[in-house]
Scaffold this active site. Structure first.
Site, short mmCIF file in Angstrom:
data_model
loop_
_atom_site.label_atom_id
_atom_site.label_comp_id
_atom_site.label_asym_id
_atom_site.label_seq_id
_atom_site.Cartn_x
_atom_site.Cartn_y
_atom_site.Cartn_z
N ASP A 193 0.84 -1.10 0.08
CA ASP A 193 -0.03 -0.04 -0.03
C ASP A 193 0.79 1.19 -0.13
OD1 ASP A 193 -1.69 2.18 0.53
OD2 ASP A 193 -2.97 0.89 2.18
N LYS A 218 -6.47 10.21 -1.56
CA LYS A 218 -5.38 11.05 -0.79
C LYS A 218 -4.68 11.90 -1.95
CE LYS A 218 -6.94 8.65 2.62
NZ LYS A 218 -6.38 7.32 3.04
C1 LIG Z 1 -6.83 6.31 3.61
C2 LIG Z 1 -6.10 5.08 3.50
C3 LIG Z 1 -6.62 3.81 2.93
C4 LIG Z 1 -8.06 3.73 2.64
O1 LIG Z 1 -8.29 4.38 1.70
P1 LIG Z 1 -9.75 4.73 1.36
O2 LIG Z 1 -9.81 5.44 -0.12
O3 LIG Z 1 -10.26 5.87 2.47
O4 LIG Z 1 -10.95 3.54 1.22
C5 LIG Z 1 -5.86 2.77 2.83
N1 LIG Z 1 -4.39 2.85 3.06
C6 LIG Z 1 -3.91 3.77 3.49
C7 LIG Z 1 -2.61 4.08 3.43
C8 LIG Z 1 -4.87 5.02 3.64
O5 LIG Z 1 -4.07 6.37 3.92
#
Ligand SMILES: *Cc1c(COP(=O)(O)O)cnc(C)c1O
Length: 401
Positions: A193, A218
């Site tokens: 991720d 984000k």
């Molecule tokens: C925000 C976030 C998620 C989840 O993403 P959403 O778009 O809110 O479902 C997963 N991993 C990380 C590192 C994040 O910052």
């Protein structure tokens, strides 16, 4: 059924990331000679005649059929993201979590086992710990950064290793070279991720990582106005995830994809600025007498500084820090902020500050929180693109309170 639609996109191979973010993944000439990517707002697509149907079903002709199987605006978003990440293929989702859960569910079956690091996103951990168990899928949570324990956690039935880099909130950096070496030895898939880094700062696929996950909510969207996610990697793997996604059915709508594409155009500009601002803010905080400790990967004091500068272009837009004092002091500091908004999330143009103890971990006891390193005076600052001087002024006046 849905056929893969052809490769009519522009050739971006000679462009740098700033140019790709604006132009890649779409044909140069668009509907009605529109400059902007058209939003194809339709649930269904039509056939001209019976021959067209047969060309599609029997001869594999390119055609969109039904919205759940694909949409031209979404496809352009996928191609642009793939281009930026250096991936063969990409699937976009309604959120980062949708991308993560659909990807994991595609790759595991009953009796399998996965390994995940302990400072992964709270909802990802919850999904792996509780929901996967319902399907007879085992999950070992290993402490981040201990590669020996990580390797020992791998069993015969381990299918994948999942981690983040940088992690939340301590911005730990996973050594992707080490990870790949271990995974290769045991023949398991690697998933990273990479939301906090974005393809501007880190491209895990270049390190041999199998799949990259992004919460496009984000930095990629970048304006705090959409939820979106993506998985990126080799076509063979991504195609399987796309297939499950079509059955799960939570497809992103074309209007949201348009907003994502619009956000992406300025994404390298924003992240470059956020890298600079975050580093300056981190340095300011580190030198402040009321601050106990600052966590930022591009600060020499960070425990993964060396790996960070080796595998990343910038430290990203998040700075985590611990104030001196009590929970009461932390609340007073928060309440005194005038520019930074108090709120979760990161990666948008507005600066946000979150107090994990009060927000994400409100349902934990103090003891549970402290075990995870979530102390009473810990803050995560996600810088936007405001003037760095104004941000530092705001933090300075609030710290005086
Ligand atoms: C925000 C976030 C998620 C989840 O993403 P959403 O778009 O809110 O479902 C997963 N991993 C990380 C590192 C994040 O910052």
């Amino acid at each position: 059924m849905a056929k893969k639609i052809g490769k009519t996109k522009v050739d971006s191979s000679r462009w740098s990331i700033a140019t790709r973010a604006i132009h890649s993944g779409e044909p140069r000439r668009k509907y009605a000679d529109s400059l902007m990517t058209p939003i194809v707002q339709t649930s269904t697509f039509t056939f001209k005649d019976s021959k067209h149907i047969e060309n599609y079903t029997k001869k594999g002709m390119e055609h969109f059929e039904y919205g759940r199987y694909g949409n031209p605006t979404a496809q352009i978003a996928e191609r642009r993201l793939a281009d930026l990440e250096g991936a063969e293929d990409c699937v976009v989702f309604t959120s980062g979590m949708s991308a993560i859960t659909t990807t994991i569910l595609t790759l595991v079956r009953s009796g399998d086992h996965i390994v995940i690091t302990d400072d992964s996103y709270k909802k990802t951990l919850e999904f792996c710990k509780s929901y996967l168990k319902q399907f007879g899928i085992g999950c070992t949570i290993v402490p981040f950064g201990d590669y020996w324990v990580l390797e020992r956690a791998i069993r015969k039935n381990t299918r994948l290793i999942f981690s983040e880099s940088p992690t939340n909130p301590y911005l730990n950096i996973f050594d992707l070279v080490k990870l790949k070496k271990i995974a290769k030895k045991h023949n398991v898939l690697t998933l990273i991720d990479s939301t906090f880094a974005t393809p501007f700062n880190q491209r895990p696929l270049e390190f041999g990582i199998d799949l990259v996950l992004q919460s496009a909510t984000k930095y990629l969207g970048g304006h705090n106005d959409i939820l979106a996610g993506a998985v990126l990697g080799k076509e063979k793997l991504v195609e399987r995830i796309r297939d499950l996604h079509k059955s799960m059915g939570g497809l992103i709508d074309p209007h949201c994809c348009y907003l994502l594409l619009r956000g992406l155009k300025t994404f390298p500009l924003r992240v470059e600025r956020q890298n600079e601002t975050a580093l300056k803010v981190a340095e300011f905080l580190e030198g402040h007498p009321r601050v106990k400790k600052v966590y930022y990967p591009f600060l020499k004091s960070h425990r993964h500084y060396k790996v960070a500068i080796e595998q990343m272009t910038g430290g990203g837009g998040v700075v985590t820090f611990e104030m001196k004092g009590t929970l009461g002091d932390a609340k007073r500091f928060l309440d005194a902020l005038k520019l930074c908004y108090i709120g979760p999330s990161l990666g948008g143009v507005e600066t946000l500050i979150t107090h994990p103890a009060l927000v994400s971990y409100y349902d934990y006891t103090r003891k549970q929180r402290y075990k995870l390193g979530i102390t009473d005076t810990l803050f995560r600052l996600a810088v936007g693109i405001e003037d760095v001087g104004d941000l530092i002024d705001d933090l300075a006046q609030a710290l005086r309170k």
